[in-house]
Design an enzyme around this catalytic site. Structure first.
Site, mmCIF file in Angstrom:
data_model
loop_
_atom_site.group_PDB
_atom_site.id
_atom_site.type_symbol
_atom_site.label_atom_id
_atom_site.label_comp_id
_atom_site.label_asym_id
_atom_site.label_seq_id
_atom_site.Cartn_x
_atom_site.Cartn_y
_atom_site.Cartn_z
ATOM 1 N N ASP A 11 -5.238 3.092 2.004
ATOM 2 C CA ASP A 11 -6.086 4.235 2.062
ATOM 3 C C ASP A 11 -6.875 4.239 3.183
ATOM 4 O OD1 ASP A 11 -5.600 3.241 -1.313
ATOM 5 O OD2 ASP A 11 -5.052 5.098 -0.250
ATOM 6 N N HIS B 88 -7.344 -5.794 -1.298
ATOM 7 C CA HIS B 88 -6.017 -5.405 -1.952
ATOM 8 C C HIS B 88 -5.818 -6.490 -2.941
ATOM 9 C CE1 HIS B 88 -1.921 -4.413 -2.674
ATOM 10 N NE2 HIS B 88 -2.515 -3.294 -2.572
#
Ligand code: SDX
Length: 438
Positions: free
Chosen positions: A373, A316
């Protein structure tokens, strides 16, 4: 200062001095409510002729916002100051939408009015059925959602005067209300089922599930486990400060484009596998890995610089610790599959992959953790949402954040058109040569 104020954060009074050869400039430090101080570099070009370079804006704040705060090192996510864990536990997606848009949690009467208004804006113009009918049945639902949302400006001329706060607010309501309807219509079209109109007697999530799965031949049993999981997933996907798609909405909004065009641009940006498209990519990747015994081979590929294979759902830009949403979704995955009595082998592969990656130096050194996700696709699959619809589900939740940022931007006293600069690496000035002389 209420979280809704747009009061300009005063500078800290401190300055940083930038020295570049014989040029120097003192720049103010801006102090946020929480988080790192920011150097205001807006005077830099005028006072020194210098620009800054920051590929992907990894160290650059593009705006001031009171909506969401992320602490990437400590895995903190706040919506208008409320920790995501508390909202996940106690709130609903529609209440979170109100909170993101308005800055405060609604009173019972405020919530009832908001719910009623959203409920009465869920229908789409009948002509949109023909619009969707122009697609092939195998069109990706993100293509259908992106284009149908962009087309909304052609139907709602009463919400295009951006100087009118009521028109801005109504456009935001319409988008929160209609995106699920358009999303479900895209799905129904792709499977050849008749479109289902929104039912006002159902709440936001049940109404969406009904539009997705109710068929003429039999009534739809709404499973409380499914609806609770979906409401929670929408909450977790609702906003995430200046991510790529929200920044896109703001960039398009900075030109004065209508809100439907702005959100359509956000949907397009979300589609990429490095962003919201990752949930669909995770499931395809887990299916490719197929069995927990192939996990080490997948990790080796993810670490191989000559292989553009990346572990989807990992890493991320901001979180260098666990994504707090991933933690909540991981727990929810076990609960939902347990309550639905589903034994999905992909969950075993995902857990083995996570366990191996979290022990692997390559991932540990780069602080690569599972993100929002990584597990969400396994739940969507358990809820019988088809893989191609996963990013559409992300877009339904994120519409609340997109419209909230768009509304905030429209009243920002420092609002201006977005126009980044560049480092020019092309040819130096040169003269044109006639073709027969080249
Ligand atoms: C979302 O911004 C947001 O808030 C987004 C989001 C939201 O709510 O809006 O949180 C939603 O988009 C989550 C991210 C979903 N995307 C994926 O899961 C795709 C896989 N992840 C990577 O593509 C990547 O981690 C990104 C895009 C998410 C972040 O990219 P960065 O910050 O640019 O990371 P990087 O490319 O600088 O990586 C640093 C290093 C690199 O190695 P080195 O060059 O240092 O040797 O880590 C490596 C990268 O190669 N790396 C990975 C990896 N992610 C980063 N290596 C293998 N697998 C990965 N997933």
């Amino acid at each position: 200062m209420s979280s809704n104020d747009k009061a300009q954060h005063p500078s800290t009074g401190d300055q940083v001095t930038l020295q570049a050869g014989d040029r120097s400039v003192s720049l103010p430090l801006l102090r946020p409510t929480i988080g790192a101080d920011c150097v205001d570099i807006s005077r830099l070009p005028k006072e020194t002729g210098l620009f800054t370079y920051d590929a992907g804006y990894t160290a650059t704040a593009s705006c001031k916002s009171a909506i969401t705060y992320i602490d990437g090192d400590n895995g903190v996510l706040l919506y208008r100051g409320y920790p995501i864990e508390q909202l996940a536990q106690n709130s609903s997606f529609l209440e979170v939408s109100y909170l993101l848009m308005n800055g405060e949690l609604p009173t019972p009467s405020e919530f009832a009015a908001f719910d009623d208004e959203v409920t009465h804006h869920t229908m789409m113009h009948e002509s949109l059925k023909n619009f969707l009918g122009g697609f092939r049945h195998d069109a990706h639902p993100m293509a259908m959602l992106c284009s149908s949302v962009a087309s909304l400006s052609a139907f709602y001329h009463d919400t295009l005067d951006l100087n009118d706060p009521e028109q801005r607010r109504l456009a935001a309501i319409r988008l929160i209300a209609k995106v699920p309807t358009l999303a479900a219509a895209a799905y129904r079209y792709s499977v050849g089922w008749p479109i289902r109109y929104p039912r006002n007697n159902l709440d936001y999530v049940d109404r969406f599930l009904h539009m997705m799965f109710e068929v003429p031949s039999e009534p739809l049993e709404l499973n409380p486990v499914v609806r609770k999981a979906l409401d929670l997933l929408f909450i977790l996907h609702a906003d995430h400060e200046q991510n790529a798609s929200t920044s896109t909405v703001r960039m398009v909004g900075s030109t004065g484009a209508n809100p439907y065009a702005c959100v359509a641009a956000g949907i397009a940006a979300l589609w990429g596998p490095a962003h919201g498209g990752a949930n669909e990519a995770v499931l395809k990747q887990l299916a490719e890995i197929g069995d927990a015994k192939h996990v080490d081979k997948a990790l080796a590929r993810a670490k191989d610089k000559d292989d553009n294979f990346r572990l989807m759902g990992f890493g991320h830009r901001v979180y260098k610790n666990f994504d707090p949403r991933a933690k909540i979704i991981r727990e929810m995955t076990h609960e939902v599959l347990g309550e639905l009595g589903i034994d999905d082998p992909m969950l075993e592969v995902a857990m083995r992959l996570e366990e191996a990656a979290l022990k692997d130096d390559y991932f540990v050194q780069r602080k690569l953790y599972p993100n929002v996700d990584f597990y969400s696709g396994i739940i969507y699959k358990a809820l019988k949402i088809p893989t191609e619809m996963f990013t559409v589900m992300f877009a339904i939740g994120r519409t609340a954040g997109w419209v909230s940022h768009w509304l905030e931007q429209q009243t920002d006293p420092e609002f201006k058109i977005g126009r980044p600069r560049q480092i020019y690496t092309g040819a130096d000035t040169r003269d044109y040569v006639a073709r027969d002389k080249r």
